[in-house]
Write an enzyme that holds these catalytic residues in place. Structure first.
Site, PDB file in Angstrom:
ATOM      1  N   ASP A  31       0.770  -1.241   0.000  1.00 34.85           N
ATOM      2  CA  ASP A  31       0.000   0.000   0.000  1.00 34.85           C
ATOM      3  C   ASP A  31       0.805   1.297   0.000  1.00 34.85           C
ATOM      4  O   ASP A  31       0.312   2.310  -0.476  1.00 34.85           O
ATOM      5  CB  ASP A  31      -0.962  -0.010   1.194  1.00 34.85           C
ATOM      6  N   CYS A  63     -20.342  -7.541 -11.348  1.00 31.67           N
ATOM      7  CA  CYS A  63     -21.237  -6.605 -10.662  1.00 31.67           C
ATOM      8  C   CYS A  63     -22.636  -6.599 -11.289  1.00 31.67           C
ATOM      9  O   CYS A  63     -23.617  -6.264 -10.613  1.00 31.67           O
ATOM     10  CB  CYS A  63     -20.665  -5.190 -10.704  1.00 31.67           C
ATOM     11  N   CYS A 110     -26.149  -4.310 -10.529  1.00 29.66           N
ATOM     12  CA  CYS A 110     -26.200  -3.827  -9.144  1.00 29.66           C
ATOM     13  C   CYS A 110     -25.534  -2.458  -9.017  1.00 29.66           C
ATOM     14  O   CYS A 110     -24.451  -2.222  -9.553  1.00 29.66           O
ATOM     15  CB  CYS A 110     -25.499  -4.827  -8.225  1.00 29.66           C
ATOM     16  N   CYS A 129     -23.544  -0.046  -4.101  1.00 32.44           N
ATOM     17  CA  CYS A 129     -22.425   0.731  -3.572  1.00 32.44           C
ATOM     18  C   CYS A 129     -22.480   2.186  -4.017  1.00 32.44           C
ATOM     19  O   CYS A 129     -22.086   3.098  -3.271  1.00 32.44           O
ATOM     20  CB  CYS A 129     -21.099   0.095  -3.972  1.00 32.44           C
ATOM     21  N   CYS A 184     -23.611   5.926  -1.254  1.00 33.70           N
ATOM     22  CA  CYS A 184     -22.558   6.906  -0.955  1.00 33.70           C
ATOM     23  C   CYS A 184     -23.161   8.229  -0.488  1.00 33.70           C
ATOM     24  O   CYS A 184     -23.897   8.875  -1.239  1.00 33.70           O
ATOM     25  CB  CYS A 184     -21.679   7.144  -2.178  1.00 33.70           C
ATOM     26  N   CYS A 218     -14.697   5.467   5.789  1.00 28.96           N
ATOM     27  CA  CYS A 218     -16.121   5.229   5.515  1.00 28.96           C
ATOM     28  C   CYS A 218     -16.238   3.840   4.893  1.00 28.96           C
ATOM     29  O   CYS A 218     -15.487   3.491   3.989  1.00 28.96           O
ATOM     30  CB  CYS A 218     -16.668   6.290   4.563  1.00 28.96           C
ATOM     31  N   CYS A 222     -19.946   1.892   1.110  1.00 25.37           N
ATOM     32  CA  CYS A 222     -19.984   1.197  -0.183  1.00 25.37           C
ATOM     33  C   CYS A 222     -19.507  -0.240  -0.059  1.00 25.37           C
ATOM     34  O   CYS A 222     -19.956  -1.121  -0.797  1.00 25.37           O
ATOM     35  CB  CYS A 222     -19.183   1.968  -1.232  1.00 25.37           C
ATOM     36  N   CYS A 279     -22.190  -4.383  -0.377  1.00 25.57           N
ATOM     37  CA  CYS A 279     -21.922  -5.238  -1.537  1.00 25.57           C
ATOM     38  C   CYS A 279     -22.544  -6.620  -1.328  1.00 25.57           C
ATOM     39  O   CYS A 279     -22.222  -7.313  -0.344  1.00 25.57           O
ATOM     40  CB  CYS A 279     -20.432  -5.371  -1.768  1.00 25.57           C
TER      41      CYS A 279
END
Length: 355
Positions: A133, A187, A190, A193, A197, A240, A243, A247
């Site tokens: 990361d 996905c 759908c 998510c 938001c 947060c 989203c 799922c």
């Protein structure tokens, strides 16, 4: 030294605690550079200037370490045991993203990666570099290329056998390994998510404008947050999960195995956090990824949450920060106080609707 087979690598990675492993070549994501350039050209990176500074490496993993022949992508689960959205109703408390509830994942994942990497070196005599990361590595496109999952409409990685509560790690190696088939999006139609938001941070499916994302605003953004967005942040004080939490693929989410991810932060009282000085903040969040934002940014976030709480009992807490040494904190205290002193009918609630 002996030959290291793909099967041996996968077996060892699973023994180390990773939940899924895949392999791709460093040049497996040729589309990444163009997508990154479009993101930067649109200014959607906000204050994260480091994304542009190392664009060449970030957009082309093969340029990061030209000697690498394979990229081993690994997923580690941090799936929560309870609904992470439940805390949004407790307005006198702060909601912290699931990933930051326990120990710093950078340390835990990197430790596991290094153990796996050392084993690879001992067995095959190869060279390795590990990334978690903090380096200019586009982990999510590489993970999709390695077959771990796909980047959903919320831009996070998810998998049919993983859900989306996963950390990603990468091992670049000079070892030639068989690549896995890339994954494609599942996905479908759908939009859960996107619809949930609070700040409408997704201009379109599979696109994110970080400048409106609460995770960016509470963690990366320095200085005052746009007043238009403050009322929509609710009591989210670090990150947060909205989203991620909605799922549908999470019904297949893998349980977290690392005890270090067990929640320790919980739902801290806003009044307690607002009173922290720098030493108190560092002691409160020692060993947590939260420590990286510093006391002032955390207290700023807390004051926005206090302003959104509708709790008149927190008025003295906001007043106590009006003369704070940090001007952004002091301004946030004034904003919170103004909100709490507004007539009930004029106050904006957690979801941007009248309370």
């Amino acid at each position: 030294m002996k030959e290291l087979t793909k099967e041996q690598l996968v077996a060892r990675a699973l023994e180390e605690g990773f939940v899924k492993v895949g392999v791709c070549r460093p040049d497996a994501v040729p589309e990444a550079a163009g997508r990154l350039r479009a993101f930067l050209d649109a200014g959607r990176y906000g204050q994260m200037g480091w994304m542009a500074e190392r664009e060449g490496w970030r957009g082309n993993p093969a340029a990061l370490w030209p000697e690498a022949r394979s990229v081993v992508m690994l997923a580690e689960a941090y799936t929560p045991a309870v609904d992470p959205l439940a805390g949004l109703k407790q307005r006198d408390r702060g909601v912290v993203s699931v990933y930051a509830q326990g120990k710093d994942y950078h340390d835990l994942v990197k430790r596991r990666l290094k153990r796996l990497g050392r084993w690879m070196v001992d067995v095959a005599g190869c060279e390795i570099k590990v990334f978690v990361d903090t380096a200019p590595v586009m982990e999510k496109p590489l993970a999709q290329a390695a077959g771990l999952g796909w980047q959903g409409k919320h831009t996070n990685l998810l998998g049919r056998d993983l859900g989306n509560w996963v950390f990603l790690g990468a091992i670049f190696t000079t070892l030639e390994l068989e690549s896995d088939a890339p994954e494609v999006s599942h996905c479908g139609s759908c939009t859960a998510c996107l619809d949930i938001c609070p700040t409408r941070a997704f201009p379109a499916p599979y696109q994110l404008d970080a400048r409106r994302c609460i995770s960016y605003l509470t963690i990366e953004h320095k200085g005052p947050v746009d007043p238009e967005l403050r009322g929509l942040m609710g009591n989210r004080i670090y990150g947060c999960d909205d989203c991620l939490a909605v799922c549908p693929w999470n019904k297949f989410a893998v349980a977290a195995r690392e005890i270090g991810y067990a929640p320790k932060v919980g739902l801290p009282a806003l009044a307690e956090l607002a009173a922290l000085d720098d030493a108190g903040f560092r002691a409160r969040f020692a060993g947590s990824p939260i420590k990286r934002i510093g006391r002032d940014r955390m207290v700023r976030n807390v004051l926005y949450a206090i302003g959104n709480s509708g709790n008149a009992g927190l008025i003295p807490v906001a007043q106590a920060r009006l003369q704070d040494a940090d001007p952004t904190v002091a301004e946030a205290a004034g904003w919170a106080l103004g909100r709490l002193l507004q007539p009930q009918d004029d106050r904006v609630g957690l979801d941007g609707e009248s309370c």
